[in-house]
Design an enzyme around this catalytic site. Structure first.
Site: not given
Length: 649
Positions: A272-274
């Site tokens: 989910m970092r993107a």
């Protein structure tokens, strides 16, 4: 000498925008700048510091605490109320910096003798509320990159030594620059950078001439040249400050969030970092554009900066983003009442911000079959799909670079002993130091709880970890290897070993031999991508000069032993063992093998011989080299596991 002005740099709008957005919102997670040498990467980063607003700090605080909200856990607390205003700092981290220089160090002598925690701040403390710049970040030790990225993400740095822990604020804009030809960052580390920007020198003669003109003018009179751009730099600095003030007011609607999620899902990025970075970047771009609501254009720009380096599926893929796929994802996520952006004339035309420096297109290549035969000469055969390879290592214990292949004495790893007295290397060993000092306390007149410590009492831990090696491939490219199916299998095996070398942080080189001699196709480098490219285009044909290949490998290893004496080599000879070049080919090959064995070079012979009638020449070569003999079909780790299970049954 005054630094080169930021607005004086010609072109490179992508880099300019990425740096500005990170300055507006440090929460984005910094910028990784990838590009060839000589493209003004460092110049722009150093110039950025002059555009940041000045900061108020507590006078005398070594950790740059904000007087309006000082850190209650600061090692220098409690603080005085006096404030001092100073420019934002640009702190440069050298590639060879030790861990204590980066995160700080604890004075063990004072802890033992006086019972106080004496913490000496490192570069992370100096960079707090400023910029931390790492040139050639891909050459930095992995554990230091992990430390930097953790601090950038958490906003704090923690030092723990022998049960003593110190923590301090460390919020900074992290900027790394690298030349991909010198090797890539591991995907885990690459993903931790918020944004990535690809830069390349312009091919436009007029623009190149203007770059030269400005550089010469700057070198002739730096002050006069900088004065020419004072107004434009001041205007840009004011715009950054205004965007920072507007940032908290920018609204990220549910529709915009769904668009971001749709785009990230369309590109199949991991985790989910993107999504989070894209959202933060879109908000920063909206503030930079003077808007209080995130638009589709903000998301488009953010995706181009936040997603390219997160699409890689293996280290041989180049970062990139498909513009048409991005536009389609944005259209799919548009709410029904929104007709969406107008049709473009081409990919990327919807953004006026990211143009002029070339689009980051999808350059992920597939290994195609380019085999063709023309007489005795053959064109290159594409490699098969790589797989998880067996792990080969160098025997004994080395003292080489950080890595994950062979056993070595390192400054990280499990403690296996204590270094001899006088060897002041690594971290102090608390128990051994106390034991060394304890017998002398009465004679030193100890009075009180603290130890009376002398420099000669200090002992340092001896630690064992893993090192990276120089893996030199010596590949037979003669006609006997030229069968299409066999060469495809050989290249797949070597590519798999290259992938393993990448994961274990090795240096790699490539020697090939065919026809009349041998050549160094790739000098030793940490860029396994370059080795894979050379391997992919390797032609075959001609006789087999095995002796020349081994002698060239020996020469390369001798040179590298001088350049990098701590990195132990592993020679991987890929051959069927035949030697057919010259009347005394076999004898010369045996002599070359004996010479390598006499030099103590660790080796592996990957046996490429096939067919029912096998001569066993590669096994004989392995015996002469004193190395391991591995049939081509047993390079895969799964094959080895299957064989072990079969024999155990």
């Amino acid at each position: 000498m005054r630094p080169y002005p930021f607005t004086a740099v010609v072109g490179m709008p992508d880099l300019r925008l990425g740096l500005v957005l990170s300055a507006i919102s440090p929460a984005i997670g910094g910028v990784l700048v990838r590009g060839e040498k000589g493209t003004a990467k460092s110049t722009m980063v150093r110039a950025l510091a002059g555009l940041l607003p000045e900061v108020d700090v507590v006078e005398g605080c070594r950790f740059s605490c904000d007087p309006a909200a000082p850190d209650p856990n600061c090692p220098d607390a409690p603080h005085d109320t006096r404030a001092l205003r100073r420019p934002a700092r640009l702190v440069e981290l050298p590639v060879g910096a030790a861990e204590d220089r980066v995160i700080g160090s604890l004075n063990l002598e004072r802890a033992l003798t006086e019972g106080v925690t004496d913490f000496q701040p490192g570069l992370l403390a100096a960079a707090h509320r400023g910029l931390l710049y790492v040139d050639e970040v891909n050459l930095l030790h992995d554990h230091l990159v992990d430390t930097l990225l953790d601090a950038a993400a958490m906003g704090r740095a923690t030092v723990e030594r022998e049960g003593v822990s110190v923590s301090h604020a460390a919020r900074f804009v992290l900027i790394g620059t690298m030349n991909p030809e010198e090797g890539e960052l591991r995907p885990q580390l690459l993903d931790r950078f918020g944004l990535t920007v690809e830069v390349a020198a312009s091919r436009d003669p007029e623009q190149r001439a203007e770059v030269i003109r400005r550089r010469l003018a700057y070198e002739a009179d730096p002050d006069a040249f900088a004065a020419r751009f004072e107004d434009t730099d001041a205007q840009l600095a004011a715009e950054i400050a205004a965007a920072q003030k507007l940032l908290p007011s920018v609204e990220l609607s549910d529709e915009a969030l769904r668009q971001i999620a749709e785009v990230c899902a369309a590109f199949e990025v991991d985790g989910m970092r993107a999504d989070i970075v894209t959202a933060r970047t879109a908000v920063a771009h909206a503030a930079w554009s003077g808007r209080t609501e995130v638009s589709t254009e903000d998301i488009r720009v953010a995706a181009r900066l936040a997603l390219p380096h997160r699409r890689r599926r293996n280290p041989f893929d180049a970062p990139g983003i498909d513009e048409e796929q991005l536009e389609q994802a944005l259209r799919d996520a548009e709410p029904p009442e929104d007709p969406g952006p107008p049709d473009d004339d081409g990919p990327g035309s919807g953004s006026d911000t990211l143009d002029g420096s070339g689009q980051l297109g999808d350059r992920n290549g597939e290994h195609g079959d380019r085999n063709g035969e023309h007489g005795g000469e053959q064109r290159a055969v594409g490699a098969g799909k790589p797989y998880r390879a067996r792990m080969f290592s160098v025997a004994g214990i080395g003292e080489g670079a950080h890595g994950k292949r062979s056993r070595a004495v390192t400054d990280a790893g499990r403690t296996i002993g204590v270094r001899p007295p006088g060897a002041r290397e690594g971290r102090p060993h608390l128990v051994a130091t106390v034991r060394a000092a304890a017998p002398h306390q009465r004679s030193r007149g100890r009075d009180g709880a603290g130890l009376v410590l002398r420099p000669s009492d200090l002992r340092f831990a001896l630690r064992e970890g893993r090192e990276g090696n120089l893996v030199l491939f010596c590949v037979d490219a003669s006609g006997s290897m030229g069968a299409k199916s066999r060469m495809r299998e050989v290249k797949a095996a070597v590519l798999s070993l290259l992938l393993d070398a990448y994961q274990r942080r090795d240096k790699v080189g490539l020697v090939t031999f065919r026809a009349g001699g041998a050549e160094l196709a790739l000098p030793p480098t940490i860029s396994v991508e370059a080795a894979a490219t050379r391997l992919e285009g390797l032609p075959t044909g001609g006789r087999t000069p095995l002796a020349e290949g081994l002698l060239e490998a020996a020469r390369v290893l001798r040179v590298e032993a001088v350049r990098d004496p701590r990195r132990r080599p592993l020679l991987v000879v890929v051959t069927d063992g035949r030697a057919t070049s010259g009347a005394d080919a076999v004898a010369r090959s045996q002599q070359a093998a004996d010479m390598l064995a006499g030099a103590g070079v660790a080796s592996v012979v990957m046996d490429c011989e096939t067919g029912r009638m096998r001569l066993g020449l590669a096994a004989e070569l392995a015996a002469r080299l004193g190395g391991e003999h591995v049939p081509l079909g047993e390079v895969a780790a799964d094959t080895l596991a299957t064989e072990v299970r079969r024999r155990a049954a």
